[in-house]
Design a protein around this motif. Structure first.
Motif, PDB file in Angstrom:
ATOM      1  N   UNK A 176       0.854  -1.178   0.000  1.00 51.53           N
ATOM      2  CA  UNK A 176       0.000   0.000   0.000  1.00 51.53           C
ATOM      3  C   UNK A 176       0.894   1.233   0.000  1.00 51.53           C
ATOM      4  N   UNK A 177       0.797   1.988  -1.067  1.00 56.02           N
ATOM      5  CA  UNK A 177       1.582   3.202  -1.208  1.00 56.02           C
ATOM      6  C   UNK A 177       0.788   4.129  -2.108  1.00 56.02           C
ATOM      7  N   UNK A 178       0.496   5.310  -1.635  1.00 61.73           N
ATOM      8  CA  UNK A 178      -0.308   6.237  -2.411  1.00 61.73           C
ATOM      9  C   UNK A 178       0.609   7.018  -3.356  1.00 61.73           C
ATOM     10  N   UNK A 179       0.230   6.985  -4.628  1.00 59.30           N
ATOM     11  CA  UNK A 179       0.972   7.726  -5.641  1.00 59.30           C
ATOM     12  C   UNK A 179       0.148   8.907  -6.091  1.00 59.30           C
ATOM     13  N   UNK A 180       0.788  10.030  -6.240  1.00 62.23           N
ATOM     14  CA  UNK A 180       0.141  11.213  -6.779  1.00 62.23           C
ATOM     15  C   UNK A 180       0.412  11.250  -8.274  1.00 62.23           C
ATOM     16  N   UNK A 181      -0.590  10.944  -9.063  1.00 67.47           N
ATOM     17  CA  UNK A 181      -0.436  10.910 -10.517  1.00 67.47           C
ATOM     18  C   UNK A 181      -0.913  12.238 -11.084  1.00 67.47           C
ATOM     19  N   UNK A 182      -0.003  13.208 -11.079  1.00 71.34           N
ATOM     20  CA  UNK A 182      -0.362  14.549 -11.511  1.00 71.34           C
ATOM     21  C   UNK A 182       0.193  14.893 -12.883  1.00 71.34           C
ATOM     22  N   UNK A 183       1.323  14.290 -13.234  1.00 64.92           N
ATOM     23  CA  UNK A 183       1.965  14.581 -14.512  1.00 64.92           C
ATOM     24  C   UNK A 183       2.153  13.279 -15.291  1.00 64.92           C
ATOM     25  N   UNK A 184       2.426  13.422 -16.571  1.00 64.98           N
ATOM     26  CA  UNK A 184       2.687  12.258 -17.420  1.00 64.98           C
ATOM     27  C   UNK A 184       3.849  11.460 -16.842  1.00 64.98           C
TER      28      UNK A 184
ATOM     29  N   UNK B 246      10.629  13.514 -24.398  1.00 61.54           N
ATOM     30  CA  UNK B 246      11.037  14.898 -24.174  1.00 61.54           C
ATOM     31  C   UNK B 246      10.494  15.401 -22.834  1.00 61.54           C
ATOM     32  N   UNK B 247      11.340  16.125 -22.092  1.00 61.39           N
ATOM     33  CA  UNK B 247      10.935  16.597 -20.757  1.00 61.39           C
ATOM     34  C   UNK B 247       9.640  17.414 -20.752  1.00 61.39           C
ATOM     35  N   UNK B 248       9.421  18.242 -21.765  1.00 62.85           N
ATOM     36  CA  UNK B 248       8.201  19.062 -21.746  1.00 62.85           C
ATOM     37  C   UNK B 248       6.938  18.198 -21.846  1.00 62.85           C
ATOM     38  N   UNK B 249       7.057  17.011 -22.439  1.00 60.74           N
ATOM     39  CA  UNK B 249       5.917  16.096 -22.491  1.00 60.74           C
ATOM     40  C   UNK B 249       5.733  15.427 -21.135  1.00 60.74           C
ATOM     41  N   UNK B 250       6.836  15.000 -20.533  1.00 60.61           N
ATOM     42  CA  UNK B 250       6.766  14.361 -19.214  1.00 60.61           C
ATOM     43  C   UNK B 250       6.211  15.307 -18.151  1.00 60.61           C
ATOM     44  N   UNK B 251       6.472  16.597 -18.319  1.00 57.34           N
ATOM     45  CA  UNK B 251       6.062  17.583 -17.323  1.00 57.34           C
ATOM     46  C   UNK B 251       4.614  18.048 -17.471  1.00 57.34           C
ATOM     47  N   UNK B 252       3.925  17.595 -18.512  1.00 56.33           N
ATOM     48  CA  UNK B 252       2.534  18.016 -18.694  1.00 56.33           C
ATOM     49  C   UNK B 252       1.669  17.497 -17.548  1.00 56.33           C
ATOM     50  N   UNK B 253       0.789  18.354 -17.100  1.00 52.36           N
ATOM     51  CA  UNK B 253      -0.106  18.022 -16.000  1.00 52.36           C
ATOM     52  C   UNK B 253      -1.350  17.338 -16.516  1.00 52.36           C
ATOM     53  N   UNK B 254      -1.811  16.348 -15.788  1.00 47.01           N
ATOM     54  CA  UNK B 254      -3.077  15.700 -16.113  1.00 47.01           C
ATOM     55  C   UNK B 254      -4.184  16.533 -15.498  1.00 47.01           C
ATOM     56  N   UNK B 255      -5.137  17.007 -16.307  1.00 44.04           N
ATOM     57  CA  UNK B 255      -6.208  17.832 -15.753  1.00 44.04           C
ATOM     58  C   UNK B 255      -7.006  17.104 -14.668  1.00 44.04           C
TER      59      UNK B 255
ATOM     60  N   UNK C   4      -6.156  13.725 -21.444  1.00 48.28           N
ATOM     61  CA  UNK C   4      -5.196  14.602 -22.124  1.00 48.28           C
ATOM     62  C   UNK C   4      -5.682  14.885 -23.530  1.00 48.28           C
ATOM     63  N   UNK C   5      -5.559  16.141 -23.932  1.00 47.20           N
ATOM     64  CA  UNK C   5      -5.936  16.468 -25.310  1.00 47.20           C
ATOM     65  C   UNK C   5      -4.745  16.968 -26.127  1.00 47.20           C
ATOM     66  N   UNK C   6      -3.557  16.688 -25.650  1.00 43.64           N
ATOM     67  CA  UNK C   6      -2.330  17.052 -26.354  1.00 43.64           C
ATOM     68  C   UNK C   6      -1.912  15.868 -27.232  1.00 43.64           C
ATOM     69  N   UNK C   7      -1.905  16.011 -28.570  1.00 40.89           N
ATOM     70  CA  UNK C   7      -1.626  14.873 -29.465  1.00 40.89           C
ATOM     71  C   UNK C   7      -0.324  14.116 -29.190  1.00 40.89           C
ATOM     72  N   UNK C   8       0.816  14.786 -28.948  1.00 42.73           N
ATOM     73  CA  UNK C   8       2.037  14.000 -28.665  1.00 42.73           C
ATOM     74  C   UNK C   8       1.915  13.156 -27.389  1.00 42.73           C
ATOM     75  N   UNK C   9       1.254  13.696 -26.373  1.00 48.40           N
ATOM     76  CA  UNK C   9       1.076  12.950 -25.125  1.00 48.40           C
ATOM     77  C   UNK C   9       0.070  11.817 -25.343  1.00 48.40           C
ATOM     78  N   UNK C  10      -0.974  12.093 -26.105  1.00 52.16           N
ATOM     79  CA  UNK C  10      -1.941  11.041 -26.419  1.00 52.16           C
ATOM     80  C   UNK C  10      -1.253   9.882 -27.133  1.00 52.16           C
ATOM     81  N   UNK C  11      -0.327  10.214 -28.027  1.00 52.19           N
ATOM     82  CA  UNK C  11       0.392   9.169 -28.754  1.00 52.19           C
ATOM     83  C   UNK C  11       1.216   8.307 -27.797  1.00 52.19           C
TER      84      UNK C  11
END
Length: 156
Positions: free
Chosen positions: A3-11, A67-76, A123-130
Motif C-alpha cells: 500500500x503506497x499512495x501515488x500522486x499521478x499529476x503529470x505524465x 522529451x521533458x516538456x511532455x513528461x512535465x505536462x499536467x493531467x487535468x 489529455x488532449x495534447x496529441x504528442x502525449x496522447x500518442x
C-alpha cells in the motif's frame, strides 16, 4: 501489493508508477519462486520475473527517451484512485496454484491498461496522447503474450 499512495499529476508520474508496479510484481514473483517447490510453477514464476523486469526497464527507457516538456505536462484529472485500490487488493500468498497466479497477473495487467486508458482520456495534447496510446497498446500486447505463453506452458 504494498500500500503506497501515488500522486499521478503529470505524465512522468504515470510512467514512473507503471515502472514501479512492474518492479513490484517482479519482486513478488521472485519471493514466490524462492518458496515454491513445484518445478512447473517455479518455471512460470521465473518467466514472470523476466517479463516484469523487461516491462519495468521498457517503461524506464520510455521515460528516458521522452522529451521533458511532455513528461512535465499536467493531467487535468488524475486517474481514478480505484485503479490503485484494485492493484493493492491483489492477493499473493504462498502455495498459489497456476490458475491463481495467472488470475493475479491478468488483473494486474487489466488495472495498468485501465490506468493508461484513463490517463489518455484526460489529455488532449496529441504528442502525449500518442505516448499514452503506445503504453496502452504495449500493456495490452504484453497481456496477450503472457496469456499465450501460459497456454503453451500448460500444454507441456
Amino acid at each position: 501489493m504494498k500500500k503506497q499512495v501515488y500522486q499521478l499529476k503529470q505524465v512522468r508520474d504515470v510512467l514512473a508508477f507503471g515502472s514501479h508496479l512492474h518492479a513490484e510484481m517482479k519482486r513478488m514473483a521472485e519471493k514466490m519462486e524462492s518458496e515454491e517447490h513445484n518445478a512447473r510453477l517455479k518455471l512460470l514464476l521465473e518467466y514472470l520475473q523476466r517479463h516484469e523486469g523487461e516491462m519495468a526497464a521498457s517503461l524506464n527507457r520510455f521515460e528516458e527517451n521522452t522529451q521533458p516538456h511532455i513528461l512535465d505536462l499536467w493531467l487535468p484529472y488524475p486517474p481514478d484512485s480505484r485503479i490503485e485500490t484494485k492493484l493493492q487488493s491483489l492477493k499473493i500468498h504462498p502455495d498459489m496454484s497456476l490458475e491463481e497466479i495467472v488470475k493475479v497477473v491478468m488483473e494486474f495487467e487489466d488495472a495498468l491498461i485501465e490506468l493508461y486508458r484513463e490517463s489518455l482520456n484526460e489529455i488532449d495534447d496529441p504528442p502525449v496522447q500518442e505516448i499514452l496510446n503506445n503504453l496502452l497498446q504495449l500493456e495490452d500486447a504484453e497481456k496477450h503474450r503472457f496469456a499465450m505463453n501460459v497456454a503453451r506452458f500448460q500444454e507441456m
